[in-house]
Design a protein around this motif. Structure first.
Motif, mmCIF file in Angstrom:
data_model
loop_
_atom_site.group_PDB
_atom_site.id
_atom_site.type_symbol
_atom_site.label_atom_id
_atom_site.label_comp_id
_atom_site.label_asym_id
_atom_site.label_seq_id
_atom_site.Cartn_x
_atom_site.Cartn_y
_atom_site.Cartn_z
ATOM 1 N N LEU A 1 -1.798 -83.878 -19.710
ATOM 2 C CA LEU A 1 -3.030 -84.561 -19.299
ATOM 3 C C LEU A 1 -4.223 -83.602 -19.345
ATOM 4 C CD1 LEU A 1 -2.195 -86.895 -16.271
ATOM 5 C CD2 LEU A 1 -2.703 -87.539 -18.625
ATOM 6 N N SER A 2 -5.331 -84.104 -19.861
ATOM 7 C CA SER A 2 -6.585 -83.344 -19.861
ATOM 8 C C SER A 2 -7.549 -83.844 -18.800
ATOM 9 C CB SER A 2 -7.251 -83.419 -21.242
ATOM 10 O OG SER A 2 -6.418 -82.870 -22.237
ATOM 11 N N ILE A 3 -7.566 -85.165 -18.592
ATOM 12 C CA ILE A 3 -8.447 -85.779 -17.591
ATOM 13 C C ILE A 3 -7.612 -86.750 -16.776
ATOM 14 C CG2 ILE A 3 -10.483 -87.223 -17.223
ATOM 15 C CD1 ILE A 3 -11.609 -86.187 -19.835
ATOM 16 N N PHE A 4 -7.644 -86.564 -15.475
ATOM 17 C CA PHE A 4 -6.893 -87.433 -14.570
ATOM 18 C C PHE A 4 -7.840 -87.959 -13.503
ATOM 19 C CE2 PHE A 4 -3.809 -87.677 -10.830
ATOM 20 C CZ PHE A 4 -3.478 -88.981 -11.132
ATOM 21 N N ASP A 5 -7.946 -89.274 -13.416
ATOM 22 C CA ASP A 5 -8.866 -89.925 -12.471
ATOM 23 C C ASP A 5 -10.290 -89.410 -12.645
ATOM 24 O OD1 ASP A 5 -6.972 -91.596 -11.440
ATOM 25 O OD2 ASP A 5 -6.576 -90.411 -9.650
ATOM 26 N N ASP A 6 -10.716 -89.311 -13.898
ATOM 27 C CA ASP A 6 -12.080 -88.905 -14.265
ATOM 28 C C ASP A 6 -12.398 -87.465 -13.855
ATOM 29 O OD1 ASP A 6 -12.506 -91.473 -15.263
ATOM 30 O OD2 ASP A 6 -13.183 -92.222 -13.308
ATOM 31 N N ILE A 7 -11.391 -86.663 -13.595
ATOM 32 C CA ILE A 7 -11.584 -85.262 -13.234
ATOM 33 C C ILE A 7 -10.788 -84.399 -14.207
ATOM 34 C CG2 ILE A 7 -11.313 -83.503 -11.435
ATOM 35 C CD1 ILE A 7 -11.455 -85.722 -9.371
ATOM 36 N N HIS A 8 -11.443 -83.383 -14.742
ATOM 37 C CA HIS A 8 -10.769 -82.499 -15.691
ATOM 38 C C HIS A 8 -9.654 -81.717 -14.998
ATOM 39 C CE1 HIS A 8 -10.183 -79.784 -19.071
ATOM 40 N NE2 HIS A 8 -10.323 -78.754 -18.247
ATOM 41 N N VAL A 9 -8.522 -81.637 -15.668
ATOM 42 C CA VAL A 9 -7.374 -80.900 -15.138
ATOM 43 C C VAL A 9 -7.418 -79.491 -15.719
ATOM 44 C CG1 VAL A 9 -4.867 -80.797 -14.949
ATOM 45 C CG2 VAL A 9 -6.035 -83.022 -14.983
ATOM 46 N N GLY A 10 -7.679 -78.506 -14.871
ATOM 47 C CA GLY A 10 -7.803 -77.126 -15.307
ATOM 48 C C GLY A 10 -6.528 -76.329 -15.100
ATOM 49 N N PHE A 11 -6.562 -75.097 -15.614
ATOM 50 C CA PHE A 11 -5.390 -74.224 -15.498
ATOM 51 C C PHE A 11 -5.105 -73.878 -14.038
ATOM 52 C CE2 PHE A 11 -3.653 -69.922 -15.129
ATOM 53 C CZ PHE A 11 -2.464 -70.066 -15.844
ATOM 54 N N ASP A 12 -6.146 -73.639 -13.259
ATOM 55 C CA ASP A 12 -5.935 -73.283 -11.855
ATOM 56 C C ASP A 12 -5.243 -74.406 -11.092
ATOM 57 O OD1 ASP A 12 -7.146 -70.890 -12.364
ATOM 58 O OD2 ASP A 12 -9.120 -71.509 -11.634
ATOM 59 N N GLU A 13 -5.624 -75.647 -11.372
ATOM 60 C CA GLU A 13 -5.003 -76.765 -10.669
ATOM 61 C C GLU A 13 -3.537 -76.906 -11.081
ATOM 62 O OE1 GLU A 13 -6.054 -81.413 -9.542
ATOM 63 O OE2 GLU A 13 -6.852 -80.540 -11.394
ATOM 64 N N ARG A 14 -3.247 -76.703 -12.343
ATOM 65 C CA ARG A 14 -1.854 -76.779 -12.785
ATOM 66 C C ARG A 14 -1.007 -75.695 -12.113
ATOM 67 N NH1 ARG A 14 -0.961 -80.440 -16.438
ATOM 68 N NH2 ARG A 14 -2.592 -81.130 -17.886
ATOM 69 N N HIS A 15 -1.572 -74.504 -11.994
ATOM 70 C CA HIS A 15 -0.836 -73.417 -11.351
ATOM 71 C C HIS A 15 -0.638 -73.710 -9.861
ATOM 72 C CE1 HIS A 15 0.637 -69.366 -10.688
ATOM 73 N NE2 HIS A 15 -0.215 -69.247 -9.677
ATOM 74 N N GLN A 16 -1.625 -74.349 -9.245
ATOM 75 C CA GLN A 16 -1.529 -74.649 -7.815
ATOM 76 C C GLN A 16 -0.386 -75.617 -7.520
ATOM 77 O OE1 GLN A 16 -5.081 -76.478 -6.300
ATOM 78 N NE2 GLN A 16 -4.227 -76.804 -4.238
#
Length: 545
Positions: free
Chosen positions: A269-284
């Protein structure tokens, strides 16, 4: 009439008044593609058959040689684009409508009769009351984008959709079942928009796999009724090309671990619920997808109430008498709010009044309780510092409640009691008993009792909470109740009111005497009724003095 100009092989059954084909015909009629300044007419003349009839491709020197009574393509296009022109499109028309009209100027034969269906690549029919997607759409052999938002469509038959479709938008309809849509779906579809419909699992989850949508890149399922997070994610994980996903507004979005679980479960996923999914969030959230036991189907909502200002001082309205027997009135103020039924960490339930129950039933079908803060005495700024955590397992009920909003009220409680005194308040003297015993029982103090509390709602406001469904974690509201008018305590009767009541009482006594015993009236009363009233009034005043 576009239908009258079709070849015999293209003629089909007349579409219903609420079908997509009927709406398309009506839309083309309003575009007036065959009338000035579009189409073929005297304003075009012999130039209509020239292959070079395009803007900017005239042979040198011929733009000035336009015959009298004819218009150049530049002039006709300007009439279409100028907002002050009587031939300009009304506000709200789509870019596709403007493109068709310009094409009717530059290439009028391409949009004449049934030929227009061969050039349409995008069709937008929004809020036109469409309820059926009929087979007439198959005439649009080049159609790639179909937008049917804000209509009344509840069922879509995939056999009636052009195979060339890449974008299908059905937002704000009444779609509750996807089985017909998945029977023969367009193989090249890249975006499917089903937001604000009536979809719910688990049957619908099985229709959202790569077996039906192998090229799907974007999927909008927002504001439906999906509650099974684990089941939905297991189906969406098969969509290898999915990059954009919208699930906000569903009951499952209220689960605390909702976003983290989905981000970790769908790593592409690149955009989830109109919010960009970044590397930091994936790591979190790394590893959360492997802990399904944390996916409890419940929501936790914390309600906090801070300060209240602007309540009138009740002491300015009181005019207490000096008599020690005059009651003392105390005031306290509390705040009430409604919340959907669930588990609470402590008490606080208050039964709904009939009026508020009817209002809540109209706003949403869920059952709600009324919670009340502790009462506080009056101050310029009343600080409540109230906090309560609610645990709700009925996610559908919670969604209905959040959509409807909550009702917040300010309640004044008045309690009247006797005037306190440091002296003893003995009851009547010694109890009866033989005098020879010489004993008297101890005197008992009179029991001081207060009147039952009187509650009055000073103001009520509705607080919208729908933002919590749209991935917002906090909703802050300042409730303006307007001018709060508290109840004025009853005042002692004035002298005029006392005299008026005495006169009324005297008149009642005279009428009673005349009705019961006219023969027993004192001498002179029947002859002088006015003097009889004055005598009774004098007697009453004397007895009261």
């Amino acid at each position: 009439d576009l239908r009258a100009q079709r070849p015999e092989s293209d003629l089909r059954q007349t579409p219903g008044p609420c079908s997509v084909s009927a709406a398309l015909q009506e839309q083309l009629r309003h575009l007036t593609l065959q009338d000035f300044p579009c189409g073929l007419g005297s304003w075009v003349g012999s130039r209509g058959a020239q292959p070079w009839m395009r803007i900017g491709v005239y042979p040198a020197g011929q733009e000035e040689d336009v015959p009298l009574g004819e218009e150049s393509p530049e002039a006709l296009i300007e009439l279409l684009k100028d907002q002050h022109s009587p031939w300009a499109l009304p506000p709200g028309c789509s870019p596709q409508d403007q493109l068709l009209r310009e094409m009717a100027v530059l290439e009028p034969k391409l949009v004449r009769g049934s030929s227009v269906f061969q050039v349409l690549r995008s069709l937008r029919i929004i809020d036109k009351g469409v309820s059926a997607v009929d087979a007439g759409l198959l005439q649009l052999q080049q159609l790639e984008e179909l937008i049917l938002s804000a209509n009344h469509i509840s069922r879509i038959t995939s056999a009636n959709l052009p195979r060339t479709l890449k974008v299908l938008e059905l937002c704000c309809n009444a779609v509750a079942d996807l089985q017909d849509l998945c029977a023969q779906p367009p193989p090249e579809l890249q975006h499917l928009g089903l937001g604000y419909n009536r979809l719910c699992g688990p049957l619908q989850d099985k229709c959202l796999t790569a077996a039906f949508w192998p090229n799907l890149v974007s999927l909008d399922l927002s504001f439906n009724n999906f509650t099974d997070l684990l089941g939905l994610v297991s189906q969406l994980s098969s969509l290898e090309k999915l990059r954009i996903l919208v699930l906000k507004g569903n009951p499952l979005a209220l689960i605390p671990t909702y976003r983290g679980f989905l981000v970790d479960s769908l790593p592409k996923l690149s955009i989830f619920d109109d919010i960009h999914v970044g590397f930091d969030e994936r790591h979190q959230f790394l590893g959360l997808a492997n802990q399904p036991e944390l996916m409890r189907s419940e929501a936790r909502v914390v309600v906090s109430i801070g300060d209240m200002k602007g309540v009138p001082d009740p002491r300015t309205l009181q005019q207490l008498a000096d008599d020690s027997e005059f009651p003392v009135v105390t005031y306290s103020y509390c705040v009430t709010y409604e919340f959907v039924e669930g588990e609470e960490l402590d008490g606080g339930r208050v039964l709904l009044s009939s009026a508020r129950r009817a209002l809540r039933g109209f706003l949403c079908p869920c059952t709600a309780k009324v919670f009340i803060t502790p009462g506080k005495p009056w101050e310029n700024t009343i600080n409540y510092s109230y906090r309560k955590e609610h645990i709700i397992k009925n996610l559908m009920g919670l969604k209905s409640y959040l959509v409807a909003g909550t009702i917040v009220s300010v309640v004044e409680e008045k309690v009247s009691g006797p005037q306190p005194s440091t002296e003893a308040h003995p009851c009547a003297g010694a109890l009866q008993g033989p005098a020879r015993k010489g004993k008297q029982k101890k005197k008992k103090s009179c029991e001081l009792r207060s009147d039952p509390p009187i509650q009055k709602t000073l103001g009520t406001r509705k607080v919208p909470l729908e933002a919590l469904l749209a991935t917002e974690d906090l909703v802050t509201a300042v409730c303006d109740f307007g001018i709060l008018i508290t109840e004025k305590p009853p005042q002692p009767p004035s002298v005029e009111e006392k005299v008026r009541s005495i006169l009324e009482l005297a008149g009642q006594r005279v009428v009673s005497v005349r009705a019961n015993s006219s023969s027993a009236q004192p001498r002179g009363w029947s002859q002088h009724p006015a003097s009889s009233v004055s005598r009774v009034l004098t007697h009453i005043l004397t007895s009261r003095l």
